[in-house]
Design a protein around this motif. Structure first.
Motif: not given
Ligand code: TRP
Ligand code: SF4
Length: 327
Positions: A154, A139-140, A41, A44, A7-9, A132, A11, A148, A136, A39
């Motif tokens: 990160q 999310d994972v 975020a 976030h 999983l990754s995301g 925050y 904002r 991830v 996160q 996804f």
């Molecule tokens: N914090 C990450 C960023 O600023 C975005 C993010 C939110 C994320 N939830 C996550 C990345 C879960 C990886 C997994 O880029």
């Protein structure tokens, strides 16, 4: 047979630039090896944009169009909006009951970001901002991801995710794997002024710029300031243009550096070459993006379909979590 779940995301803060490409290329490669969830975020984004939310939806659609244009494939990966899968919020809330305040306060970005925004006259020290990294973690872990893909910045967040997983597992029962980081190389691609590429420095180069806009960006790049005449010897190692040659002119970059050192090539000509190579390389993404946005509602459909798939996985995890917690 897939190696596991990823999983990754990101904002949704605006259009993507070349600095994001290495992260995205990593995601694209992983699509074939892992079962992937990517996804936007959007919750976030609220931690810093809570007073200016008007662009978040639009930015998310733009960002996902950018993702697809560079090669994320909704046939291979689950692509969705965080706020379409409410289970992230439920798991976040349950985690908030077992996460010591001190764990959140010691995440390095916590104090850094508060300070950074304070300098701009903005107080972001809200309850949600403190949480925050815990959101996160949710999310994972809601997908029980094995790994991830993230940039180095990160890593502390991922460490917290692992600690929360460990704590939950030992307090209730073993529900979560401890996800590993898959580090992407090169996270500090230079901007046109040689600092780290970032929209907040206005030194970024958009992936999808039209040719004339790209040319303007290249022309604005900072070169070796000691070179005044074309015949002055230059130092490519301190020149931003050369860093782009390394990436976009792999076959020519050695000889260009040599000519620069000997004062045999002028910066104008040198920039012309790098522009042509960048333009050739980025044209494909530009064209693909055009096709994507020409399809009415396509992005919305991708996100709706992704949310459906993500929700199913997330709901499965939540029933196991509720049972483990006896609620
Ligand atoms: N914090 C990450 C960023 O600023 C975005 C993010 C939110 C994320 N939830 C996550 C990345 C879960 C990886 C997994 O880029
Ligand atoms: Fe930079 Fe090219 Fe000018 Fe050398 S010739 S300083 S590499 S732009």
């Amino acid at each position: 047979m897939k190696k596991g779940k990823i999983l990754s995301g990101m904002r949704p803060t605006g259009r993507l630039h070349i600095g994001h490409l290495s992260v995205l290329e990593n995601w694209i490669k992983l699509q074939d090896e892992y079962s992937c969830f990517f996804f936007s975020a959007d919750w976030h984004a609220l931690t810093t944009s809570f007073d200016d939310t008007g662009d978040i939806k639009k930015n998310a659609l733009e960002m996902v169009a950018d993702w697809l244009a560079v090669g994320l494939d909704p046939e291979k990966s689950v692509i969705f909006n965080q706020s379409d899968v409410k289970e992230h919020a439920e798991l976040h809330l349950l985690f908030s009951m077992i996460t010591p305040l001190a764990w959140l306060e010691r995440v390095p970005s916590f104090k850094d970001q508060i300070q950074q925004f304070k300098e701009q006259g903005k107080d972001i020290l809200m309850y949600g901002f403190l949480g925050y990294p815990l959101l996160q973690a949710a999310d994972v872990l809601i997908y029980r991801a094995d790994a991830v893909p993230v940039g180095e910045d990160q890593l502390p967040h991922l460490e917290l995710t692992r600690e929360v997983a460990r704590r939950f597992n030992s307090m209730y029962s073993r529900v979560f794997p401890e996800p590993k980081a898959l580090l992407a190389k090169v996270s500090s691609f230079p901007g046109t002024d040689n600092r780290k590429m970032s929209k907040s420095y206005s030194n970024d180069i958009g992936i999808f710029l039209e040719a004339d806009e790209l040319k303007e960006k290249v022309n604005s790049m900072i070169t070796d300031p000691a070179r005044i005449r074309k015949t002055d010897p230059g130092d490519p190692e301190i020149c931003c243009v050369y860093k782009f040659h390394k990436l976009y002119s792999p076959n020519e970059s050695e000889s260009i550096a040599e000519e620069c050192r000997k004062g045999q090539i002028g910066c104008v000509a040198c920039k012309k070459i790098v522009f042509t190579n960048m333009d050739n390389s980025l044209a494909e993404f530009r064209e693909k993006r055009r096709q994507i946005i020409a399809r009415p509602n396509y992005i919305q459909e991708v996100l709706a379909d992704g949310a459906l798939k993500a929700r199913k996985e997330a709901a499965d995890t939540m029933s196991i979590v509720r049972e483990a917690m006896k609620i």
